[in-house]
Design a protein around this motif. Sequence first.
Motif, PDB file in Angstrom:
ATOM      1  N   ILE A  50      -5.280  13.737   8.413  1.00  0.00           N
ATOM      2  CA  ILE A  50      -4.926  13.138   7.130  1.00  0.00           C
ATOM      3  C   ILE A  50      -4.706  14.227   6.087  1.00  0.00           C
ATOM      4  N   PHE A  54      -1.295  15.284   3.829  1.00  0.00           N
ATOM      5  CA  PHE A  54      -1.462  14.899   2.423  1.00  0.00           C
ATOM      6  C   PHE A  54      -0.346  15.444   1.543  1.00  0.00           C
ATOM      7  N   MET A 102       2.890  13.577   1.797  1.00  0.00           N
ATOM      8  CA  MET A 102       2.894  12.175   1.402  1.00  0.00           C
ATOM      9  C   MET A 102       3.613  11.963   0.076  1.00  0.00           C
ATOM     10  N   LEU A 103       3.376  12.903  -0.865  1.00  0.00           N
ATOM     11  CA  LEU A 103       3.951  12.725  -2.190  1.00  0.00           C
ATOM     12  C   LEU A 103       5.471  12.809  -2.153  1.00  0.00           C
ATOM     13  N   TYR A 126       5.281   9.544   4.531  1.00  0.00           N
ATOM     14  CA  TYR A 126       3.959   8.932   4.539  1.00  0.00           C
ATOM     15  C   TYR A 126       3.293   8.984   5.912  1.00  0.00           C
ATOM     16  N   SER A 137       0.116  11.270   7.307  1.00  0.00           N
ATOM     17  CA  SER A 137      -1.249  10.909   6.885  1.00  0.00           C
ATOM     18  C   SER A 137      -1.579   9.457   7.177  1.00  0.00           C
ATOM     19  N   PHE A 138      -0.568   8.611   7.055  1.00  0.00           N
ATOM     20  CA  PHE A 138      -0.827   7.171   7.041  1.00  0.00           C
ATOM     21  C   PHE A 138      -1.389   6.668   8.369  1.00  0.00           C
ATOM     22  N   GLY A 168      -4.823   7.675   9.072  1.00  0.00           N
ATOM     23  CA  GLY A 168      -5.643   6.933   8.117  1.00  0.00           C
ATOM     24  C   GLY A 168      -5.914   5.515   8.584  1.00  0.00           C
TER      25      GLY A 168
END
Lengths: 304, 331
Positions: A258, A262, A265-266, A270, A273-274, A277
């Motif tokens: 994750i 990270f 992700m921004l 996604y 990490s997603f 998660g």
Amino acid sequence: MSTPVTVSPTADVEESPFRRFLVQFRENRLAMAGLILMILLAIPAVAAPWIAPQNPYDIGSLDILDSQMPPGSVADVSGITYWLGTDSQARDVLSAVLYGMRTSLLVAFLSVTVSLLIGSTVGLCAAYFGGWLDALLMRIVDIQLSFPAILVALVMLSVLGQGLDKVIIALIVVQWAYFARTVRGTALVERNREYVLAARCLSLGWRRIIARHLLPNCLPPLIVIATIDLANAIALEATLSFLGVGVPVTQPSLGMLIANGFEFMLSGQYWISFFPGIALALAIVGINLVGDHLRDILNPRNAQ
Amino acid sequence: MRKKDRQVPVFIINRLFQAIGVILVMSVLVFVGLYLIGDPTSMLVSPEATEIERQALRKALGLDQSIWVQYLTFLGNAVHGDFGRSFLTGQPALQLIVERMPATVELVVVAMTFSVVVGVPLGILAGLRPKAPSSKAIMTGSILGFSLPNFWIGLMLIMLFAVYLGILPASARGETVNVGPVALSILTLDGWRHLALPALTLGLAKAALIIRVTRAATREVLPMDYIKFARAKGLRPSRILNVHLLKNILIPIVTVAGLEFGQAIAFAVVTESVFSWPGMGKLLIDSIITLDRPVVVAYLVMMVFFLVILNLVIDILYMAIDPSAREKVRD
């Protein structure tokens, strides 16, 4: 326990609590869902080396041109489909999640088992012997429990350094006190029951009384705590690895996966990490659903 | 009666000595433990530095002394609020932490307020009608709230509000207003926008806990005679709720909220790292990773001090509010 018992009524009486427990457990659909979820996640995690499409830590099998591909893309060269996409080093996220789950479960399972052994030994001895030993042990437990788990773990890891074994040690240090306190509480009540007095009158050794008489009767709360603690251990390990002080890069757990995704992700990628998660959340929720229901069944106050 | 009155000061003095003992033991553990990790000089000097330069640096930092001399020097200085200087910036370690403290305290206060404002009503609701579907939903939700890791909740909130909807910022502190020497975010709109996600992340987990405590307390108080009597008197349900019930469930809620305040300061380490919130928790993680020993030691000693004092204050308050706790002390 293969002593020839011919009198059937006692056998029936001894078997019924477990059967009643099974029936009660199956009644709750949410808890059953949790159990099925646990099994569905654990089996592929344990079998990861044999069923994962790719070994994500074998650099040779990675094709750097395939990095950061969205879910469902197909590799140019090998032709495998990346169902959950790939990360910045072209690792198949699905394979990484399977391996990561394996590491997470391993760390949690080992640390909970050892904490359970240490904690219940301490708790049983404190309750059985009482006096200064009890006072000393419980004072240590109280002091430790007054500090947040995350801080204790951070201190341990900043002292020990990184590594899978170090994370396990840190988690044991954090968790044993919960077991000790719970077991002591139950054992204090059980110690004064007739069967323990009877065992003492037979002048059985203290080891035998603790292991064969006291321990089996302290099991119900112990099972509950161990189940819920398994989820806590997974969560704490993930947190430590997310912060960058947990497992090493070569054996990433879900938390580290994750953290790796990270920064992407921004920018909208996604999936790196997603999906780890989601796997992490499903594992924790599944175990908690089971644990919560176990608590309802095994708590003598609720059974009445 | 006289005996009981004397018990309380004895209890407080006992706990005070215990607290000092704990702080001393923890300071030794933290210091000795951290002494064993890495050689900080290797990070501070350039690789080409000669052995003489290294020795000079070690001497300047006091690292050439024996560990016990270092500890005693450290303890003596710590009493005066001097925890040494950061290996990286050269600033006093305590000053670094104190500078970052307002950001953390602000975050935790907002998060705790949120958790009480949301948690208490939901907890009472779940306690009043334990069998209703809404109560079961609340309780299942609260399991999620405190079992899912803090950073995970933060991640999902970022994904939803910052990436997908794009309405809230995912990092940093935003515009602040200085009140005296302290910079605060809660006085500007931009500050609130930056505060929203981290505070929600930290607050949701705490709200889940407050819900469970409130529900348990409500269920314990409801069957009591004074509630039945109030009902029999024909008081309005809202009055029973607001006066008779609320007053009596307040003790466990205040106790738990107080203890959780300490926990929240510690867990802010995680939240601050996720949101790059410039508080002391982020400073701790950065310092652990860069082996900046004085800052780590100063943070930990301060946290131990804070938590021990917090526990002591809660114990004393608890005894002041709840007479039955005073009875227990004697056993």
